[in-house]
Structures are given as structure tokens and as C-alpha cells.
Design an enzyme around this catalytic site. Structure first.
Site, PDB file in Angstrom:
ATOM      1  N   LYS A  38      47.796  38.013  38.912  1.00 49.90           N
ATOM      2  CA  LYS A  38      46.751  38.590  39.770  1.00 49.90           C
ATOM      3  C   LYS A  38      47.354  38.919  41.135  1.00 49.90           C
ATOM      4  O   LYS A  38      48.150  38.138  41.666  1.00 49.90           O
ATOM      5  CB  LYS A  38      45.593  37.588  39.903  1.00 49.90           C
ATOM      6  CG  LYS A  38      44.391  38.134  40.673  1.00 49.90           C
ATOM      7  CD  LYS A  38      43.220  37.155  40.661  1.00 49.90           C
ATOM      8  CE  LYS A  38      42.011  37.701  41.420  1.00 49.90           C
ATOM      9  NZ  LYS A  38      40.856  36.783  41.388  1.00 49.90           N
ATOM     10  N   SER A  61      36.286  38.589  39.895  1.00 51.23           N
ATOM     11  CA  SER A  61      37.248  39.476  40.524  1.00 51.23           C
ATOM     12  C   SER A  61      38.565  39.615  39.771  1.00 51.23           C
ATOM     13  O   SER A  61      39.327  40.542  40.020  1.00 51.23           O
ATOM     14  CB  SER A  61      37.533  38.994  41.941  1.00 51.23           C
ATOM     15  OG  SER A  61      38.205  37.735  41.890  1.00 51.23           O
ATOM     16  N   SER A  97      35.292  33.902  39.053  1.00 48.11           N
ATOM     17  CA  SER A  97      36.201  35.034  38.812  1.00 48.11           C
ATOM     18  C   SER A  97      37.237  34.870  37.715  1.00 48.11           C
ATOM     19  O   SER A  97      37.918  35.841  37.376  1.00 48.11           O
ATOM     20  CB  SER A  97      36.910  35.414  40.101  1.00 48.11           C
ATOM     21  OG  SER A  97      36.022  36.133  40.913  1.00 48.11           O
TER      22      SER A  97
HETATM   23  N1  GLN Z   1      31.563  37.029  42.270  1.00 43.25           N
HETATM   24  C1  GLN Z   1      31.724  36.010  43.266  1.00 43.25           C
HETATM   25  C2  GLN Z   1      31.904  36.636  44.608  1.00 43.25           C
HETATM   26  O1  GLN Z   1      31.787  37.806  44.701  1.00 43.25           O
HETATM   27  C3  GLN Z   1      32.903  35.141  42.916  1.00 43.25           C
HETATM   28  C4  GLN Z   1      34.194  35.791  43.135  1.00 43.25           C
HETATM   29  C5  GLN Z   1      35.359  34.910  42.824  1.00 43.25           C
HETATM   30  O2  GLN Z   1      35.238  33.935  42.080  1.00 43.25           O
HETATM   31  N2  GLN Z   1      36.499  35.223  43.428  1.00 43.25           N
HETATM   32  O3  GLN Z   1      32.143  36.006  45.583  1.00 43.25           O
END
Ligand code: GLN
Length: 489
Positions: A76, A151, A175
Site C-alpha cells: 500500500k 482505503s 480499510s
Molecule cells: N472509511 C474510514 C474513513 O474514511 C476508514 C478508513 C481507514 O480505515 N483508513 O476514515
């Protein structure tokens, strides 16, 4: 070759059926062919990957390989990797080449793994659909008109489309688990502090945790063995004895391998909010677990409904502080024209950050400001404690908790982009786990109209080995995790 699991790949490499250079080239060729459609990678550097593959081949020839040596992994783009462009999905870091390795990257390097490329992600990991990336949305290989989740959507799409055998992700509110669910992968968010955050670009430091995204629990266990461990450079890293996460998986336990296991089913996960097609698949998976000998008990997490509101105070608060370092001075984007220092700061940040990141910075600065701190931030921290206490009480009644990972299967690109609250609700089942710091997993549990759904498994603190085992036993008797999307043309 490309559908083999990690231990089969390791065997093929050890048995000289294929070299790491050949294997790496195989994946690079697929990336070159399929990534233009999927947009799963932000940066691919064939030279660098092949150099690592050559080194791995030498190491294997010298008999010094370990389980991941020579195997390509997608990383990532939130992990700093020395000499690699590291963008975190943002224009702000669009020109940033990292001078050092994140601990996670260093550990993969030390294991002799090959970095096959840096995967696309929501900008600074803020999102549930990968649409907030400066580098454009990622497409879900199961249906390219749909999102892969976020994400870590680039990592999920890359593994699902067989552009890499496995990948890393990070999970602040879901995410790893949510994109794993939407792309038919197995993903694990470890207990907070098990994997080092050093060199992992910070979003919300008290919630962020890295973990594996792969095609089975077995593969996740192998990766976690390489990723976990104390790191003195991360003050929240935990100094615990090392574990072999594969150990339990290897034992032969007969036809009721989960006899005695108590699965807690929180009332709050089985009420409104989840689509019927996902719920049906979750119920079918639970029936399978009963066949494996497990028993289900009804439990309650009464403060669950407060998790999304509490998260959207705490995470932006921490993000507003973490992202203050991007000021155009030392590294990252600097606006080309400005009148003085203040103007340079504001233009660089106005131009370098996207809309979702700005929204979070504004919310975060607001809830931390004098006069609002007590009303919002402190209140959210109190709720966080209540949520953690709910889990402590629940684990007195059961060994693992199960429910859906995501309320729906993959939604259409653009469907929720205009409505942040709808987007935030994608994580209603995952966020509480981060607030409590617990380990959580998502495993494939079936297809609805051709789209994957995920079963979530939540464990008590440091119960990763048990979670992996519970997932593995299901995967030994079912085939959902082995399903692949149709090959893209
Ligand atoms: N969808 C959540 C957010 O927008 C979690 C994102 C994540 O876990 N990085 O913050």
C-alpha cells in the site's frame, strides 16, 4: 502459477520450478496488461522489483531462504519505501521519494520478499471507496463499474485480479476488512500495537494498524509472521513474545475442529442496516460454523451505534494534527506562486490536499478548538471507552464475535461520492473494533449477484492466532475464498 497460495509459491521457488525473477516478471506482465483498466497501482518500478528478485534467487540458491523469499507482494502506498515514490494517494506527496523504509517494508525486505509496486488508496487513507485518491479511482475486478472498497482498495483489487499473490493494507476504521469483503479476500487488522507504525504515513495514530490482505487465512498468517513484532522506533509498539501464527493452522483436529468455540452474535450487527443478500450469506456461514462444532450465543454491544459518530470526531482530530506537517517547506508539494510564507503554506495546502482531506482537517481543528474540545473531543473519548468496555463484557460470554463486514456488496462508482455520511456508514460494523484496539478479520462468505460478501470475525486482544485458526477451519471446508473474478479482457 498465479492462483497458487503463498506456501505453494514458496515450494515452487524452493523446488526450482520457477525463479523469483520469472515469477516477478509474470506479475509485472499482468500489471502492464490489466492495471490500465483497474488503476490498482500508483507506482510500478520493474527494475527495482527485478533487482530484488535476483537477490532473492541468489539467496534461495544459497539455501538461505525463508517462507516469503522471492515472493512478490504489493505494498500500500502509505508505507515509506526507500527509493520508491511514496504518495499516500495525495498530490501533496506526488513528488515524494522516501529516503527510508517503513518497518513493515524493512521486514518484507529482510524476509527476501519482492516489492511488486505501490498500490492506490484513498487520499491519506480517508475513504471507503478509493474515490478520494488523487491518482483516480480503483475499479473492482469483480465488476469494473463498482468500487473495490477503501482505503486499501488498490491492494484489494491487485490481489483479487491476480496482479500480486498478496498485499499489505492499513485499517483505521475498516480499510483492510471492508475492501477485503468487497473483493473476496481474507484480510486481518491486528490488535493495535502488534505491527509497527514506523514509516506508515499517519492518519489517526491511535487507530491506524497495518495488516495482511491475501486469498486465505493461511496466507495472512504467513504474512503476519513477517510483519508483527516490537519496534523501538514506534512508541505504541508492544513488546511481547513473538508468536508463530501458523502453528495452530498446522494441527490436525478432526471433523469438529471448532468444538467448544463460542461465537458471539451481537444483536446490533443483525438488526437493520445490512442488506438482506449479505445477511443471508452471513447466516449461511454461521450455519457452517455450527457444523464445525462451534456454538453461537446472542450478545449485545449496546454502545455500537455511537461508534461512527465518535470515530468521526477522534479520527479527524488526530488527522488535523498529523497532517499539519505537510506545509510545503521540507518535502512534498509547494505551490509555484505565493507572496509570503503564510501565503505559501495556505496555497500549498489548498492545492495539495483534496476535498475529503480538507473536510477532515476542518472538522478535526474544530472539535479540538477551545470551547468545543469538551463538548466533542472529550465526549468522543468517553464513548470510545464505553465501546471498549462493551467488548470486554462480550468476551466474557464468547471467544470470537461474528457478523457482516460491510452492510452491502460493492457499490457503483460515484454512488456515494456526493454524500459523505452515506460513505461513512460503509464502516458501521468495522469502526468499533479500531476504537477498542481489537483484532478483526474479514473472510469471503459467498457471492450475491456475482459480488463478494465478507464475514467479519472479531477477537479479544492478541487473539490473532485464534482468529486465523477459526477462519482457516471454515476455509478448509468451503470454497468461497478460492473464487476469482472473470479474467478481464
Ligand atoms: N472509511 C474510514 C474513513 O474514511 C476508514 C478508513 C481507514 O480505515 N483508513 O476514515
Amino acid at each position: 502459477m498465479i492462483t497458487r497460495n503463498l506456501s505453494a509459491l514458496a515450494q515452487a521457488l524452493a523446488g526450482k520450478e520457477i525463479s523469483s525473477v520469472e515469477l516477478t516478471q509474470l506479475y509485472l506482465d499482468r500489471i502492464a496488461r490489466l492495471n490500465p483498466q483497474l488503476n490498482a497501482f500508483i507506482t510500478v518500478d520493474a527494475e527495482k522489483s527485478l533487482a530484488q528478485a535476483r537477490a532473492a534467487d541468489q539467496r534461495l540458491a544459497a539455501g538461505k531462504g525463508c517462507p516469503l523469499t522471492g515472493i512478490p507482494f504489493a505494498q500500500k502506498d502509505i508505507f515509506c519505501a526507500k527509493g520508491w515514490r511514496t504518495t499516500c494517494g495525495s498530490k501533496m506527496l506526488g513528488n515524494f521519494t522516501s529516503p527510508y523504509d517503513a518497518t513493515v517494508i524493512a521486514k518484507f525486505d529482510a524476509a527476501g520478499a519482492v516489492n511488486i509496486g505501490k498500490t492506490n488508496m484513498d487520499e491519506f487513507a480517508m475513504g471507503s471507496s478509493n474515490e478520494s485518491s488523487f491518482f483516480g479511482p480503483v475499479k473492482n475486478p469483480w465488476d469494473i463499474s463498482r468500487v473495490p472498497g477503501g482505503s486499501s482498495g488498490g491492494s484489494a483489487a491487485a490481489v483479487a485480479a491476480l496482479l500480486a499473490p498478496a498485499a499489505t493494507g492499513t485499517d483505521t476504521g475498516g480499510s483492510i476488512r471492508q475492501p477485503a469483503a468487497l473483493c473476496n479476500l481474507t484480510g486481518l487488522k491486528p490488535t493495535y500495537g502488534v505491527v509497527s507504525r514506523y514509516g506508515m504515513i499517519a492518519f489517526a495514530s491511535s487507530l491506524d494498524q497495518a495488516g495482511p490482505m491475501a486469498r486465505s487465512a493461511e496466507d495472512c498468517a504467513l504474512m503476519l509472521n513477517a510483519m508483527a513484532g516490537f519496534d523501538e522506533r514506534d512508541s505504541t509498539s508492544l513488546d511481547r513474545p513473538t508468536e508463530d501464527y501458523c502453528a495452530e493452522l498446522r494441527t490436525d483436529v478432526g471433523n469438529k475442529p471448532l468444538a467448544g468455540l463460542k461465537i458471539g452474535l451481537p444483536r446490533e450487527f443483525f438488526g437493520e442496516g445490512c442488506t438482506p443478500e449479505v445477511m443471508q450469506l452471513v447466516e449461511a456461514a454461521l450455519a457452517e460454523y455450527r457444523k464445525l462444532g462451534a456454538e453461537t450465543v446472542d450478545i449485545s454491544l449496546p454502545n455500537m451505534k455511537l461508534s461512527v459518530p465518535a470515530y468521526y470526531v477522534i479520527a479527524p482530530a488526530e488527522a488535523s494534527s498529523n497532517l499539519s506537517r505537510f506545509d510545503g517547506v521540507r518535502y512534498g508539494y509547494r505551490a509555484p506562486n505565493y507572496s509570503d510564507l503564510n501565503d505559501m503554506y495556505s496555497k500549498s495546502r489548498a492545492q495539495g490536499f483534496g476535498a475529503e482531506v480538507k473536510r477532515r482537517i476542518l472538522i478535526g481543528a474544530y472539535v479540538l478548538s477551545h470551547g468545543y474540545y469538551d463538548a466533542y473531543y472529550l465526549q468522543a473519548q468517553r464513548i470510545r471507552r464505553l465501546i471498549a468496555n462493551d467488548f470486554v463484557a462480550a468476551f466474557k460470554q464468547c471467544d470470537v464475535i461474528m457478523g457482516p463486514t460491510s452492510p452491502s456488496t460493492a457499490f457503483k462508482l460515484g454512488e456515494k461520492a456526493a454524500d459523505p455520511v452515506q460513505m461513512y456508514l460503509s464502516d458501521i460494523y468495522t469502526i468499533a473494533v479500531n476504537l477498542a484496539g481489537l483484532p478483526g478479520m474479514s473472510i469471503p462468505c459467498g457471492l450475491a449477484q456475482g459480488l463478494p460478501a465478507g464475514l467479519q470475525l472479531i477477537g479479544d486482544y492478541f487473539d490473532e492466532a485464534r482468529l486465523l485458526n477459526v477462519a482457516h477451519r471454515y476455509q478448509q471446508v468451503t470454497g468461497w475464498h478460492l473464487q476469482h473474478p472473470a479474467e478481464l479482457a
